[in-house]
Enzyme design. Sequence first.
Site, short mmCIF file in Angstrom:
data_model
loop_
_atom_site.label_atom_id
_atom_site.label_comp_id
_atom_site.label_asym_id
_atom_site.label_seq_id
_atom_site.Cartn_x
_atom_site.Cartn_y
_atom_site.Cartn_z
N LYS A 78 0.84 -1.20 0.00
CA LYS A 78 0.00 0.00 0.00
C LYS A 78 0.87 1.24 0.00
O LYS A 78 0.62 2.21 -0.71
CB LYS A 78 -0.89 -0.01 1.24
CG LYS A 78 -1.54 1.31 1.58
CD LYS A 78 -2.22 1.30 2.92
CE LYS A 78 -1.31 1.62 4.07
NZ LYS A 78 -0.97 3.05 4.21
N ASN A 79 1.94 1.22 0.82
CA ASN A 79 2.79 2.41 0.98
C ASN A 79 3.60 2.70 -0.28
O ASN A 79 4.02 3.83 -0.48
CB ASN A 79 3.72 2.24 2.18
CG ASN A 79 2.97 2.31 3.50
OD1 ASN A 79 1.86 2.80 3.55
ND2 ASN A 79 3.57 1.79 4.55
N ARG A 126 -2.66 9.95 3.21
CA ARG A 126 -1.56 10.90 3.32
C ARG A 126 -1.04 11.37 1.96
O ARG A 126 -0.05 12.09 1.89
CB ARG A 126 -0.38 10.26 4.09
CG ARG A 126 -0.80 9.58 5.37
CD ARG A 126 0.40 9.24 6.23
NE ARG A 126 1.32 8.29 5.66
CZ ARG A 126 1.24 6.97 5.78
NH1 ARG A 126 0.22 6.44 6.42
NH2 ARG A 126 2.15 6.18 5.28
N ASP A 180 -3.91 7.03 9.23
CA ASP A 180 -4.31 6.46 10.51
C ASP A 180 -4.02 7.40 11.67
O ASP A 180 -3.04 8.15 11.65
CB ASP A 180 -3.54 5.14 10.73
CG ASP A 180 -3.88 4.13 9.65
OD1 ASP A 180 -5.03 4.16 9.19
OD2 ASP A 180 -3.01 3.34 9.28
N ASP A 184 5.15 -0.59 11.91
CA ASP A 184 3.95 -1.30 11.48
C ASP A 184 3.98 -2.78 11.84
O ASP A 184 2.96 -3.46 11.74
CB ASP A 184 3.77 -1.15 9.96
CG ASP A 184 3.24 0.22 9.58
OD1 ASP A 184 2.31 0.69 10.23
OD2 ASP A 184 3.76 0.82 8.63
N VAL A 212 8.65 5.59 16.94
CA VAL A 212 8.42 6.28 15.67
C VAL A 212 7.19 7.19 15.73
O VAL A 212 7.25 8.36 15.35
CB VAL A 212 8.30 5.26 14.51
CG1 VAL A 212 8.06 5.98 13.19
CG2 VAL A 212 9.57 4.41 14.42
#
Length: 433
Positions: free
Chosen positions: A24-25, A94, A118, A306, A328
């Site tokens: 996804k990123n 984002r 998120d 994550d 983070v």
Amino acid sequence: MSEQAWEIEPSGPLRGDITVRGSKNAVSKHMVAAMLGDAPSIIRNAPEVGEVAITAAMLEHLGMGVERAGGEITVVPGPVPDPHVPKAFTGLNRIPILMLGPLLHLTGEAFVPLVGGDPIGRRPVNFHVEALRAFGAEVEIAEDGVHARASRLVGTRIDLPYPSVGATETVLLTAVLAQGKTVIRGAATEPEIIELALFLQRMGARIAFSPDRRIVVEGVERLGGAQTRLGGDRLEAFSYLVAGLVTGGEVRVHGCHQDRLVTAITTLARMGARFEITDDWIMASAPDGLRNAAVQTDTHPGFATDWQTPLMVLFTQADGMSVLHETVFENRLVYVPALQGMGCEIEVFDACLGGPACQFHDTNAVHSAVVRGVSKLRGGDVTMPDIRAGFSAILAAAVSEGPSVLRGVHHIERGYHRPVEQFGSLGLELRRR
């Protein structure tokens, strides 16, 4: 729109084969990069996730063509009639903030709504804004979003105070067509960053990696189209490996190379997991049970933030007290109350536990957790606050006594490729309702 929910009935150890696609990123950032070419670009091995649809809708509004067929996305650049990303996209993900640099190159002005994604902590827009100002853009942050304009962007030197993935991506996407040389110091080095840089290089960008988190970009006059096949999603791969371990089964994950999971594999091995690793797949099992551990998240190549959500559930099924130190995002533990409601014995603290003092030392950020295992979990009615937390709730439901109802499933469908089908193939009884 009625809220979707899933019903999960625990069905014993999860076993089977899973194939992960690109992350996804990565996919959405490649779609933004494709805006900069003067010819179509093709992105293969793309996941079918909500993030892709959201990003495609933004690009189409801006005048780009987007074709999607199976795991292949074609982005056809076009003239941008209106460089304003609609406010309807506020808070969805984002991506809009990453479009500022490309839109300034294409039209000289841009507006994007405020960052979403998120609710895991501040995602400092100021890193992006300061970087764009360093290139010579006029940038104004308003209540509804970010306005920017620039007649010409000029290469610059940027020192990031923290190796932010998003800010590094903004600099890369802006520097490739800026006049002259740009040097980024303190850059993020996550696999998704490298993948984006390689894609831009295929489009004709001049990018060099230097030691000590330095990236040097020499601006070029134009970029062309490019084709690429995304590497497998390391976050999803880890999540499914843990799904096997936490239920006492074993899952074989295809499509994500070992080099993306080095730290994760060793962390799980220390806890008692056994691995089989080939060029094509990775399989984890724990026939002798799991031991406790102390784990600190960090920027790449450390243990990814994550990865800690599935790990937290795994800790509840490991023998003894485990410690998690999140360094983070300051609000990443927002999902813990839902797990506590299912019987997970987790206590959270604002101190730095399980590692040296981090950026949240001496703040009120609750960013450490102590987890007691082995805990008996019970089914519950859970609302998922974000993507990764959603996956942790599925794992907890899979090892609980009794059924669970999970709400807010749109979060997990935004970030994971066909999760209902994937879990079903492993033997989990999961129904949409």
